[in-house]
Design an enzyme around this catalytic site. Structure first.
Site, PDB file in Angstrom:
ATOM      1  CG  HIS A 267      -1.822   1.148   1.346  1.00  0.00           C
ATOM      2  ND1 HIS A 267      -3.147   1.111   0.951  1.00  0.00           N
ATOM      3  CD2 HIS A 267      -1.626   2.407   1.805  1.00  0.00           C
ATOM      4  CE1 HIS A 267      -3.709   2.286   1.161  1.00  0.00           C
ATOM      5  NE2 HIS A 267      -2.806   3.092   1.687  1.00  0.00           N
ATOM      6  CD  GLU A 268       1.439   3.562   3.677  1.00  0.00           C
ATOM      7  OE1 GLU A 268       1.616   4.625   3.045  1.00  0.00           O
ATOM      8  OE2 GLU A 268       0.410   3.340   4.344  1.00  0.00           O
ATOM      9  CG  HIS A 271       0.343   6.247  -0.668  1.00  0.00           C
ATOM     10  ND1 HIS A 271      -0.610   7.067  -1.224  1.00  0.00           N
ATOM     11  CD2 HIS A 271      -0.285   5.567   0.326  1.00  0.00           C
ATOM     12  CE1 HIS A 271      -1.762   6.883  -0.602  1.00  0.00           C
ATOM     13  NE2 HIS A 271      -1.594   5.983   0.342  1.00  0.00           N
ATOM     14  CD  GLU A 297      -5.525   5.502   0.175  1.00  0.00           C
ATOM     15  OE1 GLU A 297      -5.479   4.343   0.634  1.00  0.00           O
ATOM     16  OE2 GLU A 297      -4.731   6.401   0.535  1.00  0.00           O
TER      17      GLU A 297
END
Length: 505
Positions: A267-268, A271, A297
């Site tokens: 997830h990160e 980003h 996001e």
């Protein structure tokens, strides 16, 4: 001064602010990772000083004069030109900033720095009472910010504008009502299905040191540049992009649950790759900044879910995972593991929620934020309101505040208005992935099975990353996918994926 000279000076000032804000970002990252506990008071003063300095420089009347000179010139004739895009977004930010008093900027920085530190301990100790006074101050200050900025219909509209320009409470209410109506029946069907995964295979011993090595290898494989970033541990995973060459991600490890750290890293990393893909030459100007929080996001959710929870991804990585954790996974097949990481089950924690229930967590927070900001809900009544609404949405009782209203960091840093961008990100992610598959065809899945992700990363770089804020989110979506944002691709994706896994659709 000519319009060209005015634009050069405007960019110079904007880049200077970019450096100041980057310095604040480093201090904020340090605050959540390595700062000693007793450094909180000083860090609050440091953050207040930098926030005040940035505000003073940006609200200088000269900036308004420079903007006016550029806006009245031929430099903005083409709305997609660098000067036009930078002027448009700097104008939006300038008009907002000049309405917010200097003292409020300083107080928000000071209070939220303290609140984050208090929140972390309150969560560990399940002590909402210790956090409540700080939360009360944050809500009060955010109301003052909304009043200063001005709004129509609801003060929340003034705050969501900071994260997702152009989005309104009315639109979000309609969106969440529609999603809840579609998702609740789907979740009930899945929960009642006779075919269920064995989540226990994910709840064995997964030594943290090996988790870290495996997660870092996956991050590198999908495209994260560790020469321009790093991975650390913190209470709440996040990504901090300070500018070209320095983007940092964090996660938290659970030795008895594989998903928590690994999918947090994916997830990160999503980003981070957006931050690393922004044009370095435009650092400090809107063209060097992500389009919106919802678009940001979308990048994390796309890599975490659309890719990372897809079967092709694990056809490549699962053999390596079994080699890394032989004791835990020797008796586990790919089919069993794939079903387990895609379990759908109402749960207490947002960041651990599955794809089908995640947006219900956001709907809850959106409702409560609206009530807190309008004064219909007090901070004293927040835990009870959270528990009541959570049980209505999920059918679960909240055992404690640590797994209830204290679980997220956002309110401590003043991020009221932030949560809806997670749901917008899920919708953008599904629509972008659908468009990428249409354009790149079956080769995309074949890439993933070989552990190759450059083609998808390149597509995202071309359609999303390189544009910065040249386009607003809705227009960027339309250009990348050929259609305005819609919930249909996301709902179709869920129905197809989980219908096949659970045999319910």
């Amino acid at each position: 001064m000519t319009a060209a000279d005015a634009y050069i000076e405007l960019v110079r000032r904007s880049k200077e602010l970019g450096v100041i804000n980057s310095c604040a970002g480093v201090l904020s990252w340090d605050h959540q990772t390595y700062m000693p506990p007793k450094g909180g008071a000083l860090r609050g003063e440091q953050m207040a000083f930098l926030a005040s300095l940035a505000h003073q420089k940006f609200t200088d009347p000269k900036v308004g004069e420079l903007l006016a000179a550029v806006e009245s010139s031929d430099l903005v004739r083409d709305p997609e030109a660098d000067a036009a895009a930078n002027a448009r977004e700097l104008r939006r930010a300038y008009d907002r900033a000049t309405k917010i008093p200097q003292a409020l900027v300083e107080e928000l920085a000071r209070v939220t720095t303290e609140a984050q530190q208090v929140w972390e301990q309150a969560k560990k100790k399940n002590d909402y009472a210790s956090f409540r006074p700080l939360l009360e101050q944050v809500v009060k200050l955010k109301r003052q910010e909304a009043d200063a900025v001005g709004f129509k219909e609801h003060p929340y509209n003034a705050l969501i504008e900071e994260y997702e320009p152009g989005t309104t409470v009315a639109e979000l209410k309609t969106l969440f009502a529609g999603l809840t109506a579609e998702l609740s029946p789907l979740v009930k069907k899945i929960v009642a299905a006779s075919k269920q995964p064995d989540k226990g295979v994910l709840e064995r011993e997964f030594p943290v040191d090996r988790q870290k090595v495996f997660a870092e290898a996956a991050a590198v494989a999908i495209g994260f540049d560790f020469g321009a970033g790093r991975l650390d541990t913190t209470a709440h995973p996040f990504c901090s992009g300070f500018g070209p060459g320095d983007c940092r991600i964090t996660t938290r490890y659970n030795p008895r649950f594989f998903n928590e750290a690994f999918f947090g890293v994916l997830h990160e990393t999503g980003h981070a790759m957006y931050e690393q893909g922004l044009p370095a030459e435009h650092f400090g100007t809107p063209l060097g900044v992500a389009c919106s929080f919802g678009i940001h996001e979308s990048q994390s959710r796309l890599w975490e879910n659309q890719v990372g929870r897809g079967r092709p991804f694990w056809e490549h990585f699962f053999p390596r995972l079994r080699q890394t954790f032989p004791a835990a996974l020797a008796d586990v097949s790919l089919d069993t593991f794939y079903f387990a990481i895609n379990e759908v089950k109402p749960s207490l924690i947002r960041v651990e929620a599955d794809e089908a229930t995640y947006n219900l967590h956001i709907a809850l927070r959106f409702e409560l934020e609206l009530a807190l900001l309008s004064g219909d809900l007090t901070t004293a009544d927040l835990p009870g309101a959270w528990a009541e609404r959570f049980e209505a949405l999920f059918g679960l009782k909240i055992p404690d505040d640590a797994r209830g209203c204290l679980q997220d960091i956002h309110w401590s840093f003043g991020g009221i208005g932030y949560f809806p961008t997670y749901t917008l990100g899920n919708l953008y992610a599904a629509q972008l992935m659908d468009a990428a598959r249409r354009e790149l065809g079956s080769a995309l899945g074949d890439d993933f099975r070989r552990g190759e992700f450059g083609r998808l990363k390149g597509w995202l770089g071309t359609h999303i990353h390189r544009h910065g804020q040249r386009f607003r989110a809705g227009e960027l979506c339309r250009r990348a996918t050929g259609a305005p944002l819609s919930a249909k691709p996301f709902l179709s994706y869920l129905s197809e994926k989980f219908g096949t896994l659970y045999g319910v659709c």
